[in-house]
Design an enzyme around this catalytic site. Structure first.
Site, short mmCIF file in Angstrom:
data_model
loop_
_atom_site.label_atom_id
_atom_site.label_comp_id
_atom_site.label_asym_id
_atom_site.label_seq_id
_atom_site.Cartn_x
_atom_site.Cartn_y
_atom_site.Cartn_z
N ASP A 139 -0.85 -7.54 1.46
CA ASP A 139 -0.21 -6.23 1.50
C ASP A 139 1.30 -6.39 1.68
OD1 ASP A 139 0.29 -3.55 1.67
OD2 ASP A 139 -0.61 -3.27 3.65
N SER B 167 4.36 2.10 8.15
CA SER B 167 4.04 1.07 7.16
C SER B 167 5.27 0.56 6.44
CB SER B 167 3.07 1.64 6.11
OG SER B 167 1.78 1.75 6.64
N HIS C 85 0.81 -1.22 0.00
CA HIS C 85 0.00 0.00 0.00
C HIS C 85 0.84 1.28 0.00
CE1 HIS C 85 0.47 -0.08 4.50
NE2 HIS C 85 0.45 1.23 4.32
#
Length: 271
Positions: free
Chosen positions: A128, A220, A79
């Protein structure tokens, strides 16, 4: 409702905004991370900061973390890159705990290409995971070196370390300039689902239910690390959190062992 950890650039953020300490080119600073610590220089030589250098802007935009697998390959979250049109302005900064340090210990390298998992879904937030191929190889030393992949059947239990340059406040308005670390516990799928963080234990890991530490916006792509057979292994990649950057709120990580064959095949088929 899932709050994607689309970042501002860890992997592990935790509460308390202490006065910024000075960091030399050789040493890291110890302080606080959402309830963690600032990492020492060279303690985690496998983590890198991913940045976007926008034309006309003085400082690069730090938006994700990644982990070194080899001289030219990094493991990260899908992402982070599904919105990026081009690799032209993307760089990684390796070898430093200060994301804005481009001194003698820093290795700033352009990105050649990224490989997003073919089944990745931003809406459902599954699969992901992504690989970054660098334009030129890293030079390994005590500040820059790879981390190992876990066995293909590995199931994380107990506790491990999360790392990153993400937010350090519950409102996710303050980003850390320095790499932060925290210890966090593996929770169950059922515990995560109770906290509005639906996930699948087959391909994801629930972390931090009832812990004071959690990953925040900007973390992330960073690693969840555990020791396996006395060596550090990346067993998770930061994906999303259900209720933002707050104590006792779980974070969901992509389970690396479930994607080991895809990782190895992608690297092998793109030498």
């Amino acid at each position: 409702m899932k709050l994607q950890l689309f970042l501002i650039v860890v992997f592990a953020a935790f509460i308390s905004c202490a006065p910024r300490a000075e960091v030399s080119d050789d040493e890291g600073v110890q302080d606080r991370i959402l309830n963690g610590d600032l990492a020492e220089a060279a303690k985690y030589p496998f983590i890198v900061n991913v940045q976007e250098r926008k034309p006309g802007e003085k400082d690069p935009f730090r938006f994700c973390g990644a982990s070194i697998l080899s001289e030219k390959w990094l493991l990260t979250a899908a992402h982070c890159y599904d919105h990026v049109k081009s690799t032209a302005d993307i760089r990684i900064n390796a070898g430093v705990v200060d994301a804005n340090n481009f001194g003698s210990k820093s290795q700033e390298i352009s990105v050649k290409k990224w490989f997003i998992h073919p089944k990745y879904s931003r809406i459902a937030v599954h699969d992901d995971i992504a690989l970054i191929e660098l334009l030129k190889p890293l030079k390994f030393n005590k500040h820059v070196s790879p981390i190992s992949l876990p066995p293909a059947d590995y199931e994380p239990t107990g506790e491990g370390k999360i790392l990153g340059w993400g937010a350090i406040d519950p409102k996710e308005e303050i980003r850390s300039q320095y790499l932060r670390e925290a210890t966090i516990h593996v929770s169950t799928e059922a515990e995560c689902n109770k906290h509005d963080s639906p996930m699948s234990a087959a391909t994801q890991i629930c972390l931090g239910v009832s812990d004071k530490t959690t990953a925040c916006q900007g973390d992330s792509g960073g690693p969840f690390m555990q020791m396996i057979n006395n060596k550090p292994c990346i067993v998770g990649v930061t994906s999303f959190a259900g209720k933002g950057c707050t104590e006792k709120a779980p974070s969901v990580y992509t389970k690396v062992s479930a994607y080991k064959s895809w990782i190895e095949e992608t690297m092998k088929n793109n030498p």
